[in-house]
Design a protein around this motif. Structure first.
Motif, PDB file in Angstrom:
ATOM      1  N   THR A  87       0.843  -1.195   0.000  1.00  0.00           N
ATOM      2  CA  THR A  87       0.000   0.000   0.000  1.00  0.00           C
ATOM      3  C   THR A  87       0.881   1.249   0.000  1.00  0.00           C
ATOM      4  N   ALA A  88       0.238   2.380  -0.091  1.00  0.00           N
ATOM      5  CA  ALA A  88       0.943   3.663   0.012  1.00  0.00           C
ATOM      6  C   ALA A  88       0.504   4.373   1.285  1.00  0.00           C
ATOM      7  N   ASP A  89       0.298   3.604   2.349  1.00  0.00           N
ATOM      8  CA  ASP A  89      -0.108   4.154   3.640  1.00  0.00           C
ATOM      9  C   ASP A  89       1.151   4.514   4.434  1.00  0.00           C
ATOM     10  N   PHE A  90       1.612   5.749   4.265  1.00  0.00           N
ATOM     11  CA  PHE A  90       2.833   6.196   4.929  1.00  0.00           C
ATOM     12  C   PHE A  90       2.533   6.471   6.398  1.00  0.00           C
ATOM     13  N   ILE A  91       3.319   5.833   7.284  1.00  0.00           N
ATOM     14  CA  ILE A  91       3.009   5.901   8.708  1.00  0.00           C
ATOM     15  C   ILE A  91       3.655   7.097   9.406  1.00  0.00           C
ATOM     16  N   GLU A  92       4.638   7.727   8.786  1.00  0.00           N
ATOM     17  CA  GLU A  92       5.287   8.896   9.377  1.00  0.00           C
ATOM     18  C   GLU A  92       5.365  10.001   8.327  1.00  0.00           C
ATOM     19  N   PRO A  93       4.234  10.610   7.971  1.00  0.00           N
ATOM     20  CA  PRO A  93       4.254  11.613   6.909  1.00  0.00           C
ATOM     21  C   PRO A  93       5.167  12.805   7.191  1.00  0.00           C
ATOM     22  N   ASP A  94       5.405  13.096   8.459  1.00  0.00           N
ATOM     23  CA  ASP A  94       6.287  14.213   8.795  1.00  0.00           C
ATOM     24  C   ASP A  94       7.762  13.880   8.572  1.00  0.00           C
ATOM     25  N   ARG A  95       8.055  12.617   8.289  1.00  0.00           N
ATOM     26  CA  ARG A  95       9.439  12.190   8.069  1.00  0.00           C
ATOM     27  C   ARG A  95       9.677  11.704   6.643  1.00  0.00           C
ATOM     28  N   LEU A  96       8.813  12.103   5.699  1.00  0.00           N
ATOM     29  CA  LEU A  96       8.976  11.691   4.304  1.00  0.00           C
ATOM     30  C   LEU A  96      10.289  12.217   3.739  1.00  0.00           C
ATOM     31  N   ASP A  97      10.892  11.419   2.882  1.00  0.00           N
ATOM     32  CA  ASP A  97      12.103  11.818   2.169  1.00  0.00           C
ATOM     33  C   ASP A  97      11.662  12.349   0.809  1.00  0.00           C
ATOM     34  N   VAL A  98      11.648  13.682   0.667  1.00  0.00           N
ATOM     35  CA  VAL A  98      11.276  14.296  -0.608  1.00  0.00           C
ATOM     36  C   VAL A  98      12.546  14.368  -1.456  1.00  0.00           C
ATOM     37  N   VAL A  99      12.575  13.530  -2.489  1.00  0.00           N
ATOM     38  CA  VAL A  99      13.753  13.453  -3.352  1.00  0.00           C
ATOM     39  C   VAL A  99      13.816  14.683  -4.255  1.00  0.00           C
ATOM     40  N   GLY A 100      12.658  15.064  -4.822  1.00  0.00           N
ATOM     41  CA  GLY A 100      12.646  16.263  -5.652  1.00  0.00           C
ATOM     42  C   GLY A 100      11.508  16.292  -6.642  1.00  0.00           C
ATOM     43  N   ILE A 101      11.445  17.396  -7.380  1.00  0.00           N
ATOM     44  CA  ILE A 101      10.475  17.582  -8.449  1.00  0.00           C
ATOM     45  C   ILE A 101      11.258  17.602  -9.757  1.00  0.00           C
ATOM     46  N   PHE A 102      10.784  16.850 -10.734  1.00  0.00           N
ATOM     47  CA  PHE A 102      11.524  16.652 -11.974  1.00  0.00           C
ATOM     48  C   PHE A 102      10.677  17.059 -13.182  1.00  0.00           C
ATOM     49  N   PRO A 103      11.315  17.551 -14.243  1.00  0.00           N
ATOM     50  CA  PRO A 103      10.586  18.084 -15.391  1.00  0.00           C
ATOM     51  C   PRO A 103      10.048  17.034 -16.350  1.00  0.00           C
ATOM     52  N   ASP A 104      10.485  15.792 -16.201  1.00  0.00           N
ATOM     53  CA  ASP A 104      10.006  14.728 -17.089  1.00  0.00           C
ATOM     54  C   ASP A 104      10.047  13.386 -16.354  1.00  0.00           C
ATOM     55  N   TYR A 105       9.330  12.426 -16.910  1.00  0.00           N
ATOM     56  CA  TYR A 105       9.220  11.129 -16.252  1.00  0.00           C
ATOM     57  C   TYR A 105      10.561  10.395 -16.208  1.00  0.00           C
ATOM     58  N   ALA A 106      11.348  10.515 -17.261  1.00  0.00           N
ATOM     59  CA  ALA A 106      12.621   9.788 -17.307  1.00  0.00           C
ATOM     60  C   ALA A 106      13.543  10.189 -16.157  1.00  0.00           C
ATOM     61  N   SER A 107      13.661  11.468 -15.891  1.00  0.00           N
ATOM     62  CA  SER A 107      14.527  11.900 -14.785  1.00  0.00           C
ATOM     63  C   SER A 107      13.913  11.546 -13.437  1.00  0.00           C
ATOM     64  N   ALA A 108      12.588  11.601 -13.335  1.00  0.00           N
ATOM     65  CA  ALA A 108      11.919  11.195 -12.090  1.00  0.00           C
ATOM     66  C   ALA A 108      12.117   9.708 -11.836  1.00  0.00           C
ATOM     67  N   GLU A 109      12.018   8.918 -12.887  1.00  0.00           N
ATOM     68  CA  GLU A 109      12.203   7.475 -12.737  1.00  0.00           C
ATOM     69  C   GLU A 109      13.639   7.147 -12.316  1.00  0.00           C
ATOM     70  N   ALA A 110      14.603   7.844 -12.870  1.00  0.00           N
ATOM     71  CA  ALA A 110      16.003   7.617 -12.485  1.00  0.00           C
ATOM     72  C   ALA A 110      16.216   7.951 -11.012  1.00  0.00           C
ATOM     73  N   ALA A 111      15.630   9.037 -10.552  1.00  0.00           N
ATOM     74  CA  ALA A 111      15.745   9.415  -9.140  1.00  0.00           C
ATOM     75  C   ALA A 111      15.024   8.404  -8.250  1.00  0.00           C
ATOM     76  N   TRP A 112      13.846   7.944  -8.688  1.00  0.00           N
ATOM     77  CA  TRP A 112      13.089   6.936  -7.940  1.00  0.00           C
ATOM     78  C   TRP A 112      13.903   5.647  -7.814  1.00  0.00           C
ATOM     79  N   ARG A 113      14.464   5.190  -8.927  1.00  0.00           N
ATOM     80  CA  ARG A 113      15.265   3.953  -8.900  1.00  0.00           C
ATOM     81  C   ARG A 113      16.461   4.072  -7.957  1.00  0.00           C
ATOM     82  N   ALA A 114      17.141   5.186  -7.996  1.00  0.00           N
ATOM     83  CA  ALA A 114      18.307   5.375  -7.125  1.00  0.00           C
ATOM     84  C   ALA A 114      17.899   5.363  -5.656  1.00  0.00           C
TER      85      ALA A 114
END
Length: 70
Positions: free
Chosen positions: A17-44
């Motif tokens: 699920t996507a039920d995050f139990i500590e929303p105040d401690r989320l790791d925000v990786v970033g905002i990306f201009p296209d899916y390819a760069s977002a996917e690369a950041a997600w994979r890493a």
């Protein structure tokens, strides 16, 4: 408008699920201009926590939230 994507992750109560139990401690990786760069950041980020089943990273299609289809 560019097709913005947000990548973030955190601890979930159930890995299927996507039920995050500590929303105040989320790791925000970033905002990306296209899916390819977002996917690369997600994979890493996901690869760094591959041994922790309660950590989950996701890609959010911000452009779909900002301009929903009728």
């Amino acid at each position: 408008m560019s097709k913005l994507h947000l990548v973030f992750g955190g601890r979930v109560s159930d890995p299927q699920t996507a039920d995050f139990i500590e929303p105040d401690r989320l790791d925000v990786v970033g905002i990306f201009p296209d899916y390819a760069s977002a996917e690369a950041a997600w994979r890493a980020s996901a690869q760094r926590t591959v041994d922790d089943a309660t950590m989950k990273y996701v890609v959010v299609h911000l452009h779909r939230l900002l301009e929903p289809r009728p």
